[in-house]
Design a protein around this motif. Structure first.
Motif, PDB file in Angstrom:
ATOM      1  N   ASN A 109      -4.273  -1.311 -11.449  1.00 22.68           N
ATOM      2  CA  ASN A 109      -4.873  -2.472 -10.778  1.00 22.68           C
ATOM      3  C   ASN A 109      -3.834  -3.188  -9.914  1.00 22.68           C
ATOM      4  OD1 ASN A 109      -5.224  -5.620 -10.975  1.00 22.68           O
ATOM      5  ND2 ASN A 109      -7.303  -4.805 -11.134  1.00 22.68           N
ATOM      6  N   GLN A 110      -2.627  -3.336 -10.445  1.00 22.40           N
ATOM      7  CA  GLN A 110      -1.552  -4.005  -9.711  1.00 22.40           C
ATOM      8  C   GLN A 110      -1.052  -3.154  -8.546  1.00 22.40           C
ATOM      9  OE1 GLN A 110       0.022  -7.386 -10.461  1.00 22.40           O
ATOM     10  NE2 GLN A 110      -2.160  -7.191 -10.873  1.00 22.40           N
ATOM     11  N   ALA A 111      -1.049  -1.838  -8.741  1.00 23.43           N
ATOM     12  CA  ALA A 111      -0.621  -0.930  -7.666  1.00 23.43           C
ATOM     13  C   ALA A 111      -1.558  -1.059  -6.465  1.00 23.43           C
ATOM     14  CB  ALA A 111      -0.589   0.511  -8.168  1.00 23.43           C
ATOM     15  N   VAL A 112      -2.862  -1.078  -6.740  1.00 24.24           N
ATOM     16  CA  VAL A 112      -3.850  -1.227  -5.661  1.00 24.24           C
ATOM     17  C   VAL A 112      -3.742  -2.620  -5.041  1.00 24.24           C
ATOM     18  CG1 VAL A 112      -6.317  -1.234  -5.095  1.00 24.24           C
ATOM     19  CG2 VAL A 112      -5.425   0.442  -6.726  1.00 24.24           C
ATOM     20  N   GLY A 113      -3.560  -3.635  -5.885  1.00 24.48           N
ATOM     21  CA  GLY A 113      -3.435  -5.013  -5.399  1.00 24.48           C
ATOM     22  C   GLY A 113      -2.243  -5.223  -4.482  1.00 24.48           C
ATOM     23  N   ALA A 114      -1.212  -4.380  -4.648  1.00 29.09           N
ATOM     24  CA  ALA A 114      -0.007  -4.500  -3.817  1.00 29.09           C
ATOM     25  C   ALA A 114      -0.268  -4.148  -2.355  1.00 29.09           C
ATOM     26  CB  ALA A 114       1.100  -3.610  -4.377  1.00 29.09           C
ATOM     27  N   THR A 115      -1.444  -3.552  -2.065  1.00 31.55           N
ATOM     28  CA  THR A 115      -1.767  -3.193  -0.669  1.00 31.55           C
ATOM     29  C   THR A 115      -2.318  -4.376   0.134  1.00 31.55           C
ATOM     30  OG1 THR A 115      -4.018  -2.467  -1.259  1.00 31.55           O
ATOM     31  CG2 THR A 115      -2.283  -0.797  -1.307  1.00 31.55           C
ATOM     32  N   THR A 116      -2.329  -5.579  -0.459  1.00 28.06           N
ATOM     33  CA  THR A 116      -2.838  -6.775   0.236  1.00 28.06           C
ATOM     34  C   THR A 116      -2.254  -6.938   1.647  1.00 28.06           C
ATOM     35  OG1 THR A 116      -3.201  -7.913  -1.870  1.00 28.06           O
ATOM     36  CG2 THR A 116      -3.116  -9.290   0.087  1.00 28.06           C
ATOM     37  N   ALA A 145       0.338   4.957   1.466  1.00 26.88           N
ATOM     38  CA  ALA A 145       0.671   6.286   0.927  1.00 26.88           C
ATOM     39  C   ALA A 145       0.986   6.214  -0.566  1.00 26.88           C
ATOM     40  CB  ALA A 145       1.864   6.867   1.689  1.00 26.88           C
ATOM     41  N   GLY A 146       1.673   5.150  -0.968  1.00 27.55           N
ATOM     42  CA  GLY A 146       2.029   4.980  -2.377  1.00 27.55           C
ATOM     43  C   GLY A 146       0.814   4.883  -3.277  1.00 27.55           C
ATOM     44  N   TYR A 293       3.495   3.920  -7.158  1.00 27.12           N
ATOM     45  CA  TYR A 293       3.574   2.450  -7.206  1.00 27.12           C
ATOM     46  C   TYR A 293       4.904   1.970  -6.632  1.00 27.12           C
ATOM     47  CZ  TYR A 293       3.738  -2.329  -8.956  1.00 27.12           C
ATOM     48  OH  TYR A 293       3.854  -3.695  -9.044  1.00 27.12           O
ATOM     49  N   SER A 294       5.994   2.680  -6.957  1.00 30.88           N
ATOM     50  CA  SER A 294       7.329   2.313  -6.451  1.00 30.88           C
ATOM     51  C   SER A 294       7.371   2.386  -4.925  1.00 30.88           C
ATOM     52  CB  SER A 294       8.400   3.238  -7.043  1.00 30.88           C
ATOM     53  OG  SER A 294       8.395   3.172  -8.448  1.00 30.88           O
ATOM     54  N   ILE A 295       6.753   3.439  -4.372  1.00 33.85           N
ATOM     55  CA  ILE A 295       6.701   3.587  -2.907  1.00 33.85           C
ATOM     56  C   ILE A 295       5.933   2.422  -2.281  1.00 33.85           C
ATOM     57  CG2 ILE A 295       5.735   4.997  -1.019  1.00 33.85           C
ATOM     58  CD1 ILE A 295       6.328   7.471  -2.823  1.00 33.85           C
ATOM     59  N   THR A 296       4.815   2.039  -2.911  1.00 38.11           N
ATOM     60  CA  THR A 296       4.015   0.912  -2.410  1.00 38.11           C
ATOM     61  C   THR A 296       4.821  -0.382  -2.415  1.00 38.11           C
ATOM     62  OG1 THR A 296       1.892   1.867  -3.075  1.00 38.11           O
ATOM     63  CG2 THR A 296       1.972  -0.511  -2.867  1.00 38.11           C
ATOM     64  N   VAL A 297       5.520  -0.652  -3.519  1.00 40.88           N
ATOM     65  CA  VAL A 297       6.321  -1.883  -3.631  1.00 40.88           C
ATOM     66  C   VAL A 297       7.431  -1.898  -2.585  1.00 40.88           C
ATOM     67  CG1 VAL A 297       7.920  -3.192  -5.098  1.00 40.88           C
ATOM     68  CG2 VAL A 297       5.798  -2.279  -6.065  1.00 40.88           C
ATOM     69  N   LEU A 298       8.102  -0.754  -2.407  1.00 41.25           N
ATOM     70  CA  LEU A 298       9.163  -0.671  -1.390  1.00 41.25           C
ATOM     71  C   LEU A 298       8.587  -0.896   0.007  1.00 41.25           C
ATOM     72  CD1 LEU A 298      11.224   2.364  -2.753  1.00 41.25           C
ATOM     73  CD2 LEU A 298      11.944  -0.034  -2.679  1.00 41.25           C
ATOM     74  N   GLY A 299       7.369  -0.367   0.246  1.00 42.14           N
ATOM     75  CA  GLY A 299       6.695  -0.590   1.527  1.00 42.14           C
ATOM     76  C   GLY A 299       6.375  -2.057   1.754  1.00 42.14           C
ATOM     77  N   VAL A 300       5.932  -2.750   0.695  1.00 39.35           N
ATOM     78  CA  VAL A 300       5.625  -4.187   0.787  1.00 39.35           C
ATOM     79  C   VAL A 300       6.892  -4.983   1.101  1.00 39.35           C
ATOM     80  CG1 VAL A 300       4.883  -6.222  -0.537  1.00 39.35           C
ATOM     81  CG2 VAL A 300       3.604  -4.086  -0.725  1.00 39.35           C
ATOM     82  N   VAL A 301       7.992  -4.622   0.434  1.00 38.92           N
ATOM     83  CA  VAL A 301       9.277  -5.294   0.687  1.00 38.92           C
ATOM     84  C   VAL A 301       9.716  -5.061   2.132  1.00 38.92           C
ATOM     85  CG1 VAL A 301      11.741  -5.317   0.094  1.00 38.92           C
ATOM     86  CG2 VAL A 301      10.022  -5.165  -1.726  1.00 38.92           C
ATOM     87  N   ALA A 302       9.603  -3.814   2.604  1.00 37.43           N
ATOM     88  CA  ALA A 302       9.984  -3.474   3.983  1.00 37.43           C
ATOM     89  C   ALA A 302       9.101  -4.206   4.986  1.00 37.43           C
ATOM     90  CB  ALA A 302       9.881  -1.966   4.195  1.00 37.43           C
ATOM     91  N   TYR A 303       7.795  -4.295   4.677  1.00 42.01           N
ATOM     92  CA  TYR A 303       6.857  -5.007   5.563  1.00 42.01           C
ATOM     93  C   TYR A 303       7.245  -6.477   5.688  1.00 42.01           C
ATOM     94  CZ  TYR A 303       2.571  -7.349   7.071  1.00 42.01           C
ATOM     95  OH  TYR A 303       1.665  -8.142   7.733  1.00 42.01           O
ATOM     96  N   GLY A 304       7.533  -7.106   4.552  1.00 44.72           N
ATOM     97  CA  GLY A 304       7.924  -8.530   4.560  1.00 44.72           C
ATOM     98  C   GLY A 304       9.197  -8.753   5.355  1.00 44.72           C
TER      99      GLY A 304
END
Length: 311
Positions: A109-116, A145-146, A293-304
Motif C-alpha cells: 500500500n505504501q509502495a503504491v502511495g509513493a507514486t503520488t 517502474a518501481g 519499492y526502493s527504486i520508487t523511493v529513490l525516484g521520489v527523492v530524485a524528483y523532489g
C-alpha cells in the motif's frame, strides 16, 4: 548560555513533533489495517466517517476554544462550494485507501502511495498546463517502474485492492492540484487546519448516505463485534483521534520545519511504515518487491531534488 538553552529546547520540541507525527501517521495506518483485515471490522466507509467526525469535532475545539490557529471564515458561497468539492475528492482518496487496506499489505500500500508525485505532475500539467523541466519528468520514470516491479514481486497482490490504492493515490494528488487552483486567490486561501475544519463536516454529510447504502448492516455487525471484543469502541475512538492528530501534527511539522526537511521526513516515513508493518503483520515479502519499492523511493527523492533545483 540562554541562547544555547533556547536552541536545545527548540531542537527537543521539533524532535518531539516529528516523533509524534510519525507515530500518529504510522499508527493510524497500522490500526486501519488491523481493524479492516485482522479484526473483522469490514467497513472502510464507516471507518472513514468516524475519522471525519473526529476531525470535525477536534478541529472545532482546537481552533474555536484552544485557538491553536486563528479562525478563518468562509467569505462566499463560491468559496464554500470550492471547499465542498475538495472535501468530496478528499473523501474519495481516504475511502479508497481504507478499502485497499482490506486487500493489500501495508508495505505494498505504501509502495503504491509513493507514486503520488507522478500523479501530481500529471494533473498539474493536464489542469494548469504547468510544465516541469524534462529532467524532473525523467525522475518520475523510476517512481512508476518501481511500483511495476514491486507489483510483480508482491505475494499478496490483489487486483481490486491495487485499483483502489492507485485510485486513492490519484485522488490525493488531484486534491492537492485542485486546492492550488480553487483556493489560489489571497482572500480565499485557508491554512490546512481551517480547511480541515470546513471539509470534515461536509465529508461526514457526504459519507452518511454512502455508508447506509454500501454498508447497511454496519451498526448491527459493529455492535455484535463489540460484544465479542470489549475494546472495540476504544480502538475505534483511538483510531479516529489518531486520524485527527496526524493532520494536526502534519500542520505543526510543516510550520516549524523547512519544505526540504518535510520532504525528506515524508519519504522516510513511508519506509519506516513499511518496516514496522512487516514486523507486526509478518506478511511475506520478496527481494523483487523490496527492490521495486526502493527504486520508487529513490525516484521520489530524485524528483523532489530536481524540482527544487530546476524551478
Amino acid at each position: 548560555m540562554s541562547s544555547s538553552s533556547s536552541s536545545k529546547k527548540q531542537t527537543l520540541f521539533i524532535s518531539t513533533l516529528i516523533i509524534s507525527w510519525y507515530s500518529s501517521n504510522i499508527g493510524v495506518l497500522l490500526l486501519n489495517k488491523f481493524l479492516l483485515s485482522n479484526y473483522g471490522f469490514k467497513f472502510p466507509i464507516f471507518l472513514t466517517m468516524c475519522h471525519m467526525s473526529a476531525c470535525a469535532i477536534l478541529s472545532y475545539i482546537s481552533i474555536v476554544f484552544l485557538k491553536l490557529v486563528p479562525l478563518q471564515h468562509l467569505k462566499s458561497r463560491s468559496q464554500f462550494l470550492k471547499v465542498a468539492t475538495l472535501s468530496v475528492v478528499f473523501c474519495a482518496s481516504v475511502v479508497g485507501g481504507n478499502i485497499s487496506l482490506r486487500y493489500l499489505p501495508v508495505s505494498f500500500n505504501q509502495a503504491v502511495g509513493a507514486t503520488t508525485p507522478f500523479f501530481t505532475a500529471l494533473f498539474a500539467y493536464l489542469m494548469t498546463l504547468k510544465r516541469e523541466a524534462w529532467v524532473t519528468y525523467g525522475a518520475l520514470v523510476p517512481v512508476v517502474a518501481g511500483v511495476v516491479i514491486a507489483s510483480g514481486g508482491e505475494p499478496g497482490f490483489h487486483w481490486f485492492g491495487f485499483i483502489m490504492c492507485i485510485s486513492a493515490t490519484a485522488a490525493r494528488a488531484f486534491k492537492s492540484v485542485l486546492q492550488g487552483i480553487l483556493l489560489s486567490s489571497e482572500g480565499e486561501k485557508l491554512n490546512s487546519m481551517n480547511l480541515m475544519l470546513y471539509m470534515s463536516p461536509i465529508a461526514v454529510v457526504a459519507l452518511l448516505p454512502v455508508t447506509l447504502v454500501m454498508e447497511p448492516d454496519v451498526i448491527s455487525l459493529t455492535l455484535t463485534l463489540a460484544k465479542q471484543h470489549q475494546y472495540m469502541w476504544v480502538l475505534l475512538l483511538v483510531n479516529s483521534v489518531m486520524a485527527y492528530s496526524a493532520n494536526l501534527l502534519n500542520f505543526l511539522v510543516t510550520k516549524h520545519t523547512s519544505a526540504l526537511t518535510l520532504q525528506v521526513l515524508g519519504n522516510a516515513k513511508g519506509a519506516v511504515a513499511v518496516v514496522i508493518s512487516i514486523l507486526i503483520f509478518q506478511n511475506p515479502v520478496t527481494v523483487m518487491g523490496i527492490g521495486g519499492y526502493s527504486i520508487t523511493v529513490l525516484g521520489v527523492v530524485a524528483y523532489g531534488e530536481t524540482k527544487r533545483r530546476f524551478r
